[in-house]
Design a protein around this motif. Sequence first.
Motif, short mmCIF file in Angstrom:
data_model
loop_
_atom_site.label_atom_id
_atom_site.label_comp_id
_atom_site.label_asym_id
_atom_site.label_seq_id
_atom_site.Cartn_x
_atom_site.Cartn_y
_atom_site.Cartn_z
N ILE A 603 0.85 -1.20 0.00
CA ILE A 603 0.00 0.00 0.00
C ILE A 603 0.88 1.24 0.00
O ILE A 603 0.60 2.22 -0.72
CB ILE A 603 -0.94 -0.03 1.22
N ALA A 604 1.97 1.23 0.77
CA ALA A 604 2.89 2.37 0.80
C ALA A 604 3.50 2.61 -0.59
O ALA A 604 3.66 3.77 -1.01
CB ALA A 604 3.99 2.11 1.82
N GLU A 605 3.82 1.55 -1.30
CA GLU A 605 4.39 1.69 -2.65
C GLU A 605 3.41 2.40 -3.59
O GLU A 605 3.81 3.24 -4.41
CB GLU A 605 4.75 0.31 -3.21
N GLU A 606 2.13 2.05 -3.50
CA GLU A 606 1.16 2.66 -4.41
C GLU A 606 0.92 4.13 -4.06
O GLU A 606 0.74 4.96 -4.95
CB GLU A 606 -0.14 1.85 -4.39
N ILE A 607 0.91 4.46 -2.78
CA ILE A 607 0.77 5.87 -2.38
C ILE A 607 2.00 6.65 -2.83
O ILE A 607 1.88 7.78 -3.35
CB ILE A 607 0.56 5.98 -0.87
N ALA A 608 3.18 6.06 -2.65
CA ALA A 608 4.42 6.73 -3.08
C ALA A 608 4.42 6.96 -4.59
O ALA A 608 4.86 8.01 -5.07
CB ALA A 608 5.63 5.90 -2.66
N ALA A 609 3.91 5.99 -5.35
CA ALA A 609 3.84 6.16 -6.81
C ALA A 609 2.99 7.36 -7.17
O ALA A 609 3.33 8.13 -8.09
CB ALA A 609 3.29 4.89 -7.45
#
Length: 798
Positions: A603-609
């Motif tokens: 989930i953190a990866e998608e928000i960072a993207a």
Amino acid sequence: MENGSNRIRISVRNLVEFLFRSGDIDNRMGAGRGRELMALGAKLHRKIQRVMGAGYRAEVAFKREYCLNEYLEAGQMAPETPLYLVLEGRADGVIEEKDMTVIDEIKGVCLELSHLEESVPVHKAQALCYACMLAEERDLDRVGVQLTYCQMESEEIRRFREIWSREELRAWLARLLARYGKWARYTFERRLLRVESTKPLEFPFAYRPGQRELAVSVYRSIRRQRKLFIQAPTGIGKTMSVLFPAVKAMGEGTGEKLFYLTAKNVTREAAEEALRILRGRGLRFTSSVVTAKEKICPLEKPDCNPEACPYAKGHYDRVNEAVFSLLTRTEAVTGEDIRRTAEEFQVCPFEMGLDVTDWVDGILCDYNYVFDPRAALRRYFSEGVRGEYLFLVDEAHNLVERAREMYSASLVKEDFLAVKKLVKPYSRKLEKALENCNRQMLARKRECDSYTLYAEVDSLYLAVLKALGEMENFRAEHPGLDPGEAYRDLYFKIRDFLSIHEQAGEDYQIYGEHQKDGRFMIRLYCVHPAKNLKLCQDKALSTVFFSATLLPIAYYKELLGGEPEDYAVYAESPFETEKRLLAVSRDVSSRYTRRSEEEFERIAEEIAAMVLARPGNYMAFFPSYQYMERVEIPLTALLASETVRVIRQAPFMGEKEREAFLGEFRERVGGSLLGLCVLGGLFSEGIDLKGESLIGAAVVGTGIPQVCTEREILKAYFNRKGLSGFDYAYRFPGFNRICQAAGRVIRTTEDVGVILLLDERFLQADNRALFPREWDGYRIVGRRGLAGELKGFWGRRI
């Protein structure tokens, strides 16, 4: 006042309460404006009426018209201007005796009747008005005027009776109407200004797509005196689209007073601004903002009695002059205007603000001033007479849960014990009454594991009714004693409980529960508020519910008191779909069974993207503070080498902290900003960040509320009604949170932005069926494809 004529309409109760009040504000249990206890006496009224015999007619309606020119003092009104007062109301009873006809007014009190030495002046004035109308209607030489006081717990009755001749009644009424003279003239002249100014008034802007159709729907619904439910996407300009046609309808004879009802200050401010714009184009329309007591009170904490507050002492002797002074200074009365005038005349600003509403065309206030039985403006809604009112309910999706709270009431066992100790040295009777309440609740506590549903709590009702009566007697017997805040709080909780118990029916569930702090509570829980809300709506000519998230419409119609034949409109969105990317992730979920460090990292990866695709301001919404903290750790690590500042919502933020948080978004200083927020909290609705202030939002999870006692009670109740209990208790309220959070991004037709829905469950058919029309064209993405989708979207915007 009746539109299209020079007639002012007022209820008997409102007239006498306005003219006969005097002295101090005093909220210390039963003191103040009479000793009548809200609506608790309704059943007792009916019981007394039933046993009065064949010569007794109950609930007799009166309505009579008086030409005020015959009563006004010289100079109050030009002789050639005919002005009429339409006086109406409903007497509790008319008694046909052998040699006389008697007006009977019944008042329920908790005080022992030995403390009541004479009738209360305002009650007597109410009965005299009905006697005046009765004498003229039947050509009677004399009329009996009777006040019947009934002690609520013992049902003991005491009556006060006088006999008045028709000449005495006429003289008394003439003095009453003369006192009302300048107020009648003000009302009449202001109405003429409003009506004339609305005739040439035009919509102040070029219509956006869908906006004209929306305004026409509002106008037609009001003119036809119907209800209207509006799903209006953000950016269509719904405030002006609703206010403008309402004002035009008032000018053409439909509606005498407009209530613009809100749940938050930001929507009230939008209504104030819309009226300011219309006044700039010639509208003569008076309005007033009702400010909460806690915000406008000059004391650090409101304590409304003459011993604690100098503004309470003699308030009613000065307030009418203060109100008239303010009304002649401005058309748009603000909270600050009321504060200044209240200080000048040394009156309570909150009570003065409520009085100002009597004389303005539009009232901008919170929902509770119309719908909440504890706070509703009784001057408009207590008589049972339908008014010339228009209700405009903004952000109407909030009203469901607010109404459940308004129409519910609770008692806590430990409160009775605490107050019992306080009064023990002073009153054995009150101590025993409170101990009886404690025993009633203790018996239920011992039978309760976590929570228990009850079919009835009648024995508890009788016990607390007895306690309330003893509390009234205690105040009468110890007038100089202040028993403290805990005593006052319990008094009002008991009063609320008794009042709600009288109206509780099949739309209520009664339950007892052990609270987290170990205390035991019994609650009258309003699971289906439609009936109560409809009773309020029936007092108005038309009610318009509108919101950007009023889906599904059938759900809100069901719970807000609508009928199948009521109108509904889905307004066209003015946004160009290519200016917004709505992406649904198929690779992540906030399901409890999926919660792990690996899932938090995904989930953190998608928000960072989202944040790294283009510099700007973003928000991410999470199911809880705990979930937010778990994602924040890997997210901060991913953004550590980038020029991205991360800030997060803290629990229990005050107004200053909230404004400081939002200020970070309004004042860009380079780089990117990511705000971490809780779904359904302070920042997921009711904020307006336009343009570059916010260009993206990620929503984690489907918004479903946590499982709790009341959600499970709701689920079971709606299942029994043949509806989907899960949808009504969990899915629909949860999806509303999603739509609200997503709606923070695109605020105007010029805005561009991205919305990420981070949970594979959004792709389930039941959830996709709830997507608003304007979400058509959403993209389904995986972790690997998200960055490319974002890059392509922003690339097309350059």
